[in-house]
Design an enzyme around this catalytic site. Structure first.
Site, short mmCIF file in Angstrom:
data_model
loop_
_atom_site.label_atom_id
_atom_site.label_comp_id
_atom_site.label_asym_id
_atom_site.label_seq_id
_atom_site.Cartn_x
_atom_site.Cartn_y
_atom_site.Cartn_z
N GLN A 49 -15.28 3.33 -7.18
CA GLN A 49 -14.65 2.17 -6.55
C GLN A 49 -13.16 2.43 -6.37
OE1 GLN A 49 -16.33 -1.66 -8.57
NE2 GLN A 49 -16.65 0.05 -9.96
N GLY A 53 -15.33 2.73 -16.91
CA GLY A 53 -14.03 2.14 -16.57
C GLY A 53 -14.09 1.12 -15.45
N HIS A 78 -15.07 2.03 -1.85
CA HIS A 78 -14.05 1.10 -1.34
C HIS A 78 -13.01 1.81 -0.48
CE1 HIS A 78 -15.02 -1.93 -4.80
NE2 HIS A 78 -15.91 -1.95 -3.84
N TYR A 89 0.83 -1.22 0.00
CA TYR A 89 0.00 0.00 0.00
C TYR A 89 0.86 1.26 0.00
CZ TYR A 89 -4.30 -2.56 0.01
OH TYR A 89 -5.33 -3.38 -0.39
P1 NAD Z 1 -11.09 -3.52 -12.94
O1 NAD Z 1 -9.58 -3.50 -12.94
O2 NAD Z 1 -11.77 -4.79 -12.63
O3 NAD Z 1 -11.64 -3.04 -14.36
C1 NAD Z 1 -11.17 -1.90 -15.01
C2 NAD Z 1 -12.03 -1.70 -16.25
O4 NAD Z 1 -11.64 -0.49 -16.87
C3 NAD Z 1 -11.89 -2.81 -17.31
O5 NAD Z 1 -13.18 -3.14 -17.80
C4 NAD Z 1 -11.05 -2.17 -18.40
O6 NAD Z 1 -11.41 -2.65 -19.68
C5 NAD Z 1 -11.47 -0.71 -18.26
N1 NAD Z 1 -10.48 0.26 -18.69
C6 NAD Z 1 -9.14 0.22 -18.60
N2 NAD Z 1 -8.59 1.35 -19.04
C7 NAD Z 1 -9.62 2.14 -19.44
C8 NAD Z 1 -9.72 3.46 -19.97
N3 NAD Z 1 -8.63 4.20 -20.22
N4 NAD Z 1 -10.94 3.96 -20.23
C9 NAD Z 1 -12.07 3.23 -20.01
N5 NAD Z 1 -12.03 1.98 -19.51
C10 NAD Z 1 -10.83 1.45 -19.22
O7 NAD Z 1 -11.52 -2.33 -12.00
P2 NAD Z 1 -12.78 -2.13 -11.09
O8 NAD Z 1 -14.01 -2.53 -11.86
O9 NAD Z 1 -12.67 -0.77 -10.56
O10 NAD Z 1 -12.61 -3.19 -9.91
C11 NAD Z 1 -11.34 -3.45 -9.30
C12 NAD Z 1 -11.23 -3.09 -7.81
O11 NAD Z 1 -9.87 -2.71 -7.51
C13 NAD Z 1 -12.04 -1.93 -7.40
O12 NAD Z 1 -12.85 -2.39 -6.41
C14 NAD Z 1 -11.09 -0.86 -6.84
O13 NAD Z 1 -11.43 -0.56 -5.51
C15 NAD Z 1 -9.75 -1.48 -6.81
N6 NAD Z 1 -8.71 -0.65 -7.47
C16 NAD Z 1 -8.69 0.72 -7.41
C17 NAD Z 1 -7.70 1.46 -8.09
C18 NAD Z 1 -7.67 2.96 -7.99
O14 NAD Z 1 -8.07 3.52 -6.99
N7 NAD Z 1 -7.24 3.66 -9.04
C19 NAD Z 1 -6.76 0.81 -8.84
C20 NAD Z 1 -6.78 -0.60 -8.86
C21 NAD Z 1 -7.78 -1.30 -8.20
#
Ligand code: NAD
Length: 249
Positions: free
Chosen positions: A101, A189, A119, A67
């Site tokens: 999320q 996304g 989250h 983290y």
């Molecule tokens: P996920 O990784 O499961 O899915 C990401 C989605 O975004 C995919 O469908 C992918 O095709 C799409 N994607 C990727 N790049 C894109 C873009 N430039 N434009 C549009 N779409 C795009 O993510 P999720 O559904 O958020 O679930 C994963 C979990 O992991 C979440 O619960 C979250 O809390 C956590 N997480 C958060 C972060 C963050 O805060 N940035 C990063 C990683 C994981």
């Protein structure tokens, strides 16, 4: 990209827009999606080891280290045009509820005010035992270890929702209420695989909202949306806002 007139009109005339964002919205800022974050140093670890209570209890130093690495990564990046367009949409729309999320705080850094963090947040520390918020200024006793809670002495953990943990009650209630009440629902996304966030779409759809998916790829829900804008959110969202509020129909 051509934005259909019917969608432009629905956004412009919406009484309440509800938006759900996922890791894809931050991808263009350089924040890896969950799967993409399991690289390099972390490749050999199981996500359940890095993002569960049990994993933290077994090896707090390892989980805290992962983290700390993610926090550092987020501090080095900036919100992208997708985040900025959503902040602008909040000012233009009659009412907008943004549910994310993501745990990176980039929506707020882009200027969004009403954000429901489904989250949690990477930059909020909590006591592992009691869950109360602990000031991030509390220092660890030893290099690389999590700090300890000033009131109980137990370890401090990142204030994010791990696998198997409940969504914070207020976030859940606020998100469900917005999904029920909205007349336009945008899913952006997110792979829409994890409930209860993925279920917000069903609530909005059965309440009669116009539903829109913006994603680089196809998801398990794509076929059920009224409108699908296929592409990167950092490119599609500014165009959507431009077409809904800055152009004549
Ligand atoms: P996920 O990784 O499961 O899915 C990401 C989605 O975004 C995919 O469908 C992918 O095709 C799409 N994607 C990727 N790049 C894109 C873009 N430039 N434009 C549009 N779409 C795009 O993510 P999720 O559904 O958020 O679930 C994963 C979990 O992991 C979440 O619960 C979250 O809390 C956590 N997480 C958060 C972060 C963050 O805060 N940035 C990063 C990683 C994981």
């Amino acid at each position: 990209m051509v934005i259909p007139d019917a969608l432009t009109r629905a956004i412009r005339e919406a009484r309440h827009i509800c938006v759900l964002t996922g890791a894809g919205v931050s991808a263009e800022s350089g924040v890896p999606t969950f799967r993409d974050a399991m690289v390099g140093l972390w490749e050999k670890h199981d996500p359940h080891q890095l993002a569960t209570r049990q994993g933290f209890a077994e090896d707090p130093k390892l989980v805290w280290g992962w983290y700390q690495w993610r926090r550092q990564l987020v501090l080095e990046v900036e919100p992208n045009p997708g985040h900025v367009a959503l902040a602008e949409l909040e000012t233009l729309a009659n009412r907008l509820t943004l549910i994310t999320q993501n745990v990176d705080g980039l929506h707020q850094r882009a200027g969004s005010h009403e954000v429901i963090e489904f989250h949690g947040n990477l930059f909020v520390d909590r006591c592992f035992e009691k869950g109360n918020i602990v000031a991030s200024s509390v220092q660890p006793a030893a290099e690389g270890e999590p700090p300890t809670c000033p009131s109980c002495g137990g370890f401090v953990r990142p204030g994010v929702v791990w696998f198997g943990e409940a969504i914070p009650e207020a976030a859940l209630a606020g998100a469900f209420a917005a999904a029920r009440d909205c007349d336009v629902y945008l899913s952006i996304g997110t792979s829409s695989e994890i409930d209860p966030a993925a279920g917000l779409f069903d609530i909005a759809r059965s309440s009669g909202a116009t539903t829109v998916e913006i994603n680089r790829d196809v998801t398990g829900q794509t076929a059920h949306f009224d409108f699908v804008l296929s592409g990167k959110s950092g490119e599609v969202l500014p165009q959507l806002v431009e077409s809904a509020y800055k152009q004549d129909l």
